[in-house]
Design a protein around this motif. Structure first.
Motif, PDB file in Angstrom:
ATOM      1  N   THR A  55       9.130 102.754  73.058  1.00  0.00           N
ATOM      2  CA  THR A  55       9.605 104.142  73.117  1.00  0.00           C
ATOM      3  C   THR A  55       8.672 105.104  72.398  1.00  0.00           C
ATOM      4  O   THR A  55       8.709 106.304  72.649  1.00  0.00           O
ATOM      5  N   LEU A  56       7.865 104.569  71.483  1.00  0.00           N
ATOM      6  CA  LEU A  56       6.949 105.325  70.629  1.00  0.00           C
ATOM      7  C   LEU A  56       7.672 106.258  69.659  1.00  0.00           C
ATOM      8  O   LEU A  56       7.048 107.065  68.986  1.00  0.00           O
ATOM      9  N   ARG A  57       8.997 106.129  69.562  1.00  0.00           N
ATOM     10  CA  ARG A  57       9.741 106.900  68.566  1.00  0.00           C
ATOM     11  C   ARG A  57       9.524 106.248  67.199  1.00  0.00           C
ATOM     12  O   ARG A  57       9.350 105.043  67.081  1.00  0.00           O
ATOM     13  N   TRP A  58       9.582 107.088  66.179  1.00  0.00           N
ATOM     14  CA  TRP A  58       9.483 106.616  64.798  1.00  0.00           C
ATOM     15  C   TRP A  58      10.881 106.277  64.320  1.00  0.00           C
ATOM     16  O   TRP A  58      11.771 107.128  64.339  1.00  0.00           O
ATOM     17  N   GLN A  59      11.079 105.041  63.930  1.00  0.00           N
ATOM     18  CA  GLN A  59      12.396 104.585  63.501  1.00  0.00           C
ATOM     19  C   GLN A  59      12.394 104.363  61.995  1.00  0.00           C
ATOM     20  O   GLN A  59      11.452 103.794  61.447  1.00  0.00           O
ATOM     21  N   THR A  60      13.454 104.835  61.338  1.00  0.00           N
ATOM     22  CA  THR A  60      13.622 104.526  59.924  1.00  0.00           C
ATOM     23  C   THR A  60      14.368 103.213  59.830  1.00  0.00           C
ATOM     24  O   THR A  60      15.225 102.912  60.656  1.00  0.00           O
ATOM     25  N   TRP A  61      14.020 102.437  58.817  1.00  0.00           N
ATOM     26  CA  TRP A  61      14.678 101.142  58.629  1.00  0.00           C
ATOM     27  C   TRP A  61      15.046 100.979  57.162  1.00  0.00           C
ATOM     28  O   TRP A  61      14.475 101.620  56.285  1.00  0.00           O
ATOM     29  N   ILE A  62      16.037 100.119  56.936  1.00  0.00           N
ATOM     30  CA  ILE A  62      16.450  99.776  55.579  1.00  0.00           C
ATOM     31  C   ILE A  62      16.606  98.266  55.478  1.00  0.00           C
ATOM     32  O   ILE A  62      16.775  97.580  56.492  1.00  0.00           O
ATOM     33  N   SER A  63      16.551  97.783  54.249  1.00  0.00           N
ATOM     34  CA  SER A  63      16.800  96.378  53.981  1.00  0.00           C
ATOM     35  C   SER A  63      17.371  96.251  52.576  1.00  0.00           C
ATOM     36  O   SER A  63      16.901  96.901  51.646  1.00  0.00           O
ATOM     37  N   PHE A  64      18.375  95.411  52.453  1.00  0.00           N
ATOM     38  CA  PHE A  64      18.971  95.131  51.147  1.00  0.00           C
ATOM     39  C   PHE A  64      18.480  93.807  50.569  1.00  0.00           C
ATOM     40  O   PHE A  64      18.673  93.538  49.390  1.00  0.00           O
ATOM     41  N   THR A  65      17.853  92.971  51.389  1.00  0.00           N
ATOM     42  CA  THR A  65      17.401  91.657  50.927  1.00  0.00           C
ATOM     43  C   THR A  65      15.911  91.421  51.166  1.00  0.00           C
ATOM     44  O   THR A  65      15.350  90.482  50.613  1.00  0.00           O
ATOM     45  N   GLY A  66      15.315  92.216  52.024  1.00  0.00           N
ATOM     46  CA  GLY A  66      13.940  91.970  52.445  1.00  0.00           C
ATOM     47  C   GLY A  66      13.895  91.179  53.740  1.00  0.00           C
ATOM     48  O   GLY A  66      12.881  91.133  54.415  1.00  0.00           O
ATOM     49  N   HIS A  67      15.019  90.572  54.095  1.00  0.00           N
ATOM     50  CA  HIS A  67      15.095  89.785  55.328  1.00  0.00           C
ATOM     51  C   HIS A  67      15.945  90.461  56.397  1.00  0.00           C
ATOM     52  O   HIS A  67      15.884  90.095  57.558  1.00  0.00           O
ATOM     53  N   GLU A 113      16.581  92.669  44.318  1.00  0.00           N
ATOM     54  CA  GLU A 113      17.616  92.575  43.299  1.00  0.00           C
ATOM     55  C   GLU A 113      18.933  93.131  43.828  1.00  0.00           C
ATOM     56  O   GLU A 113      18.955  93.865  44.823  1.00  0.00           O
ATOM     57  N   ASP A 114      20.043  92.806  43.148  1.00  0.00           N
ATOM     58  CA  ASP A 114      21.335  93.367  43.528  1.00  0.00           C
ATOM     59  C   ASP A 114      21.260  94.889  43.500  1.00  0.00           C
ATOM     60  O   ASP A 114      20.650  95.474  42.610  1.00  0.00           O
ATOM     61  N   ASN A 115      21.913  95.495  44.470  1.00  0.00           N
ATOM     62  CA  ASN A 115      21.967  96.961  44.588  1.00  0.00           C
ATOM     63  C   ASN A 115      20.599  97.600  44.763  1.00  0.00           C
ATOM     64  O   ASN A 115      20.399  98.751  44.414  1.00  0.00           O
ATOM     65  N   GLU A 116      19.646  96.853  45.274  1.00  0.00           N
ATOM     66  CA  GLU A 116      18.320  97.392  45.545  1.00  0.00           C
ATOM     67  C   GLU A 116      18.174  97.555  47.049  1.00  0.00           C
ATOM     68  O   GLU A 116      18.672  96.761  47.830  1.00  0.00           O
ATOM     69  N   LEU A 117      17.471  98.602  47.435  1.00  0.00           N
ATOM     70  CA  LEU A 117      17.267  98.884  48.852  1.00  0.00           C
ATOM     71  C   LEU A 117      15.803  99.237  49.040  1.00  0.00           C
ATOM     72  O   LEU A 117      15.195  99.864  48.168  1.00  0.00           O
ATOM     73  N   THR A 118      15.248  98.823  50.159  1.00  0.00           N
ATOM     74  CA  THR A 118      13.914  99.271  50.530  1.00  0.00           C
ATOM     75  C   THR A 118      14.033  99.937  51.897  1.00  0.00           C
ATOM     76  O   THR A 118      14.894  99.580  52.694  1.00  0.00           O
ATOM     77  N   THR A 119      13.198 100.918  52.123  1.00  0.00           N
ATOM     78  CA  THR A 119      13.249 101.671  53.371  1.00  0.00           C
ATOM     79  C   THR A 119      11.844 102.050  53.796  1.00  0.00           C
ATOM     80  O   THR A 119      10.916 102.050  52.980  1.00  0.00           O
ATOM     81  N   GLY A 120      11.699 102.367  55.067  1.00  0.00           N
ATOM     82  CA  GLY A 120      10.408 102.776  55.584  1.00  0.00           C
ATOM     83  C   GLY A 120      10.549 103.263  57.007  1.00  0.00           C
ATOM     84  O   GLY A 120      11.657 103.426  57.513  1.00  0.00           O
ATOM     85  N   ILE A 121       9.403 103.485  57.641  1.00  0.00           N
ATOM     86  CA  ILE A 121       9.404 103.893  59.043  1.00  0.00           C
ATOM     87  C   ILE A 121       8.458 102.988  59.820  1.00  0.00           C
ATOM     88  O   ILE A 121       7.526 102.410  59.254  1.00  0.00           O
ATOM     89  N   VAL A 122       8.730 102.893  61.106  1.00  0.00           N
ATOM     90  CA  VAL A 122       7.889 102.098  61.994  1.00  0.00           C
ATOM     91  C   VAL A 122       7.939 102.736  63.383  1.00  0.00           C
ATOM     92  O   VAL A 122       8.971 103.253  63.794  1.00  0.00           O
ATOM     93  N   GLN A 123       6.820 102.708  64.076  1.00  0.00           N
ATOM     94  CA  GLN A 123       6.802 103.249  65.432  1.00  0.00           C
ATOM     95  C   GLN A 123       7.170 102.143  66.413  1.00  0.00           C
ATOM     96  O   GLN A 123       6.544 101.070  66.415  1.00  0.00           O
ATOM     97  N   HIS A 124       8.180 102.417  67.239  1.00  0.00           N
ATOM     98  CA  HIS A 124       8.604 101.438  68.233  1.00  0.00           C
ATOM     99  C   HIS A 124       7.503 101.304  69.282  1.00  0.00           C
ATOM    100  O   HIS A 124       6.986 102.313  69.778  1.00  0.00           O
ATOM    101  N   PRO A 125       7.109 100.082  69.651  1.00  0.00           N
ATOM    102  CA  PRO A 125       5.971  99.890  70.550  1.00  0.00           C
ATOM    103  C   PRO A 125       6.225 100.329  71.992  1.00  0.00           C
ATOM    104  O   PRO A 125       5.271 100.559  72.731  1.00  0.00           O
TER     105      PRO A 125
END
Length: 98
Positions: free
Chosen positions: A17-29, A3-15
């Motif tokens: 570097t093995l660092r944990w990266q935070t990510w965001i998305s405003f559309t899901g894409h 939806e408008d003004n909606e954000l989703t966020t999470g973390i993922v381990q880079h395959p």
């Protein structure tokens, strides 16, 4: 789509570097990694901080959002994720909306 003004966020381990990266998305894409961390707990804290700030409506303008993101601590370079992982994150973000 989110939806408008909606954000989703999470973390993922880079395959690589093995660092944990935070990510965001405003559309899901539009998955974008914004911080990289050596410890999973640090990445979780940042993802929670992002979600809390967004849900409270703390940042209204693009300039405020950009300044907030730039202020977040990171342990290193944010490396691009393989397309297959980006697709998985996108599917997760969109399925969470259902």
């Amino acid at each position: 789509m989110l939806e408008d003004n909606e954000l989703t966020t999470g973390i993922v381990q880079h395959p690589v570097t093995l660092r944990w990266q935070t990510w965001i998305s405003f559309t899901g894409h539009d998955i974008g990694c914004i911080t990289a961390h050596n410890q999973r707990e640090d990445a979780n804290k940042i993802a929670k901080q992002i979600a809390d700030a967004w849900s409270k409506g703390k940042y209204q303008t693009q300039e405020e959002v950009t300044a907030f993101i730039k202020s977040l601590p990171t342990d290193g370079v944010i490396d691009p994720l393989p397309q297959s992982i980006v697709m998985q994150l996108s599917q997760q973000a969109l399925s969470a909306r259902k």
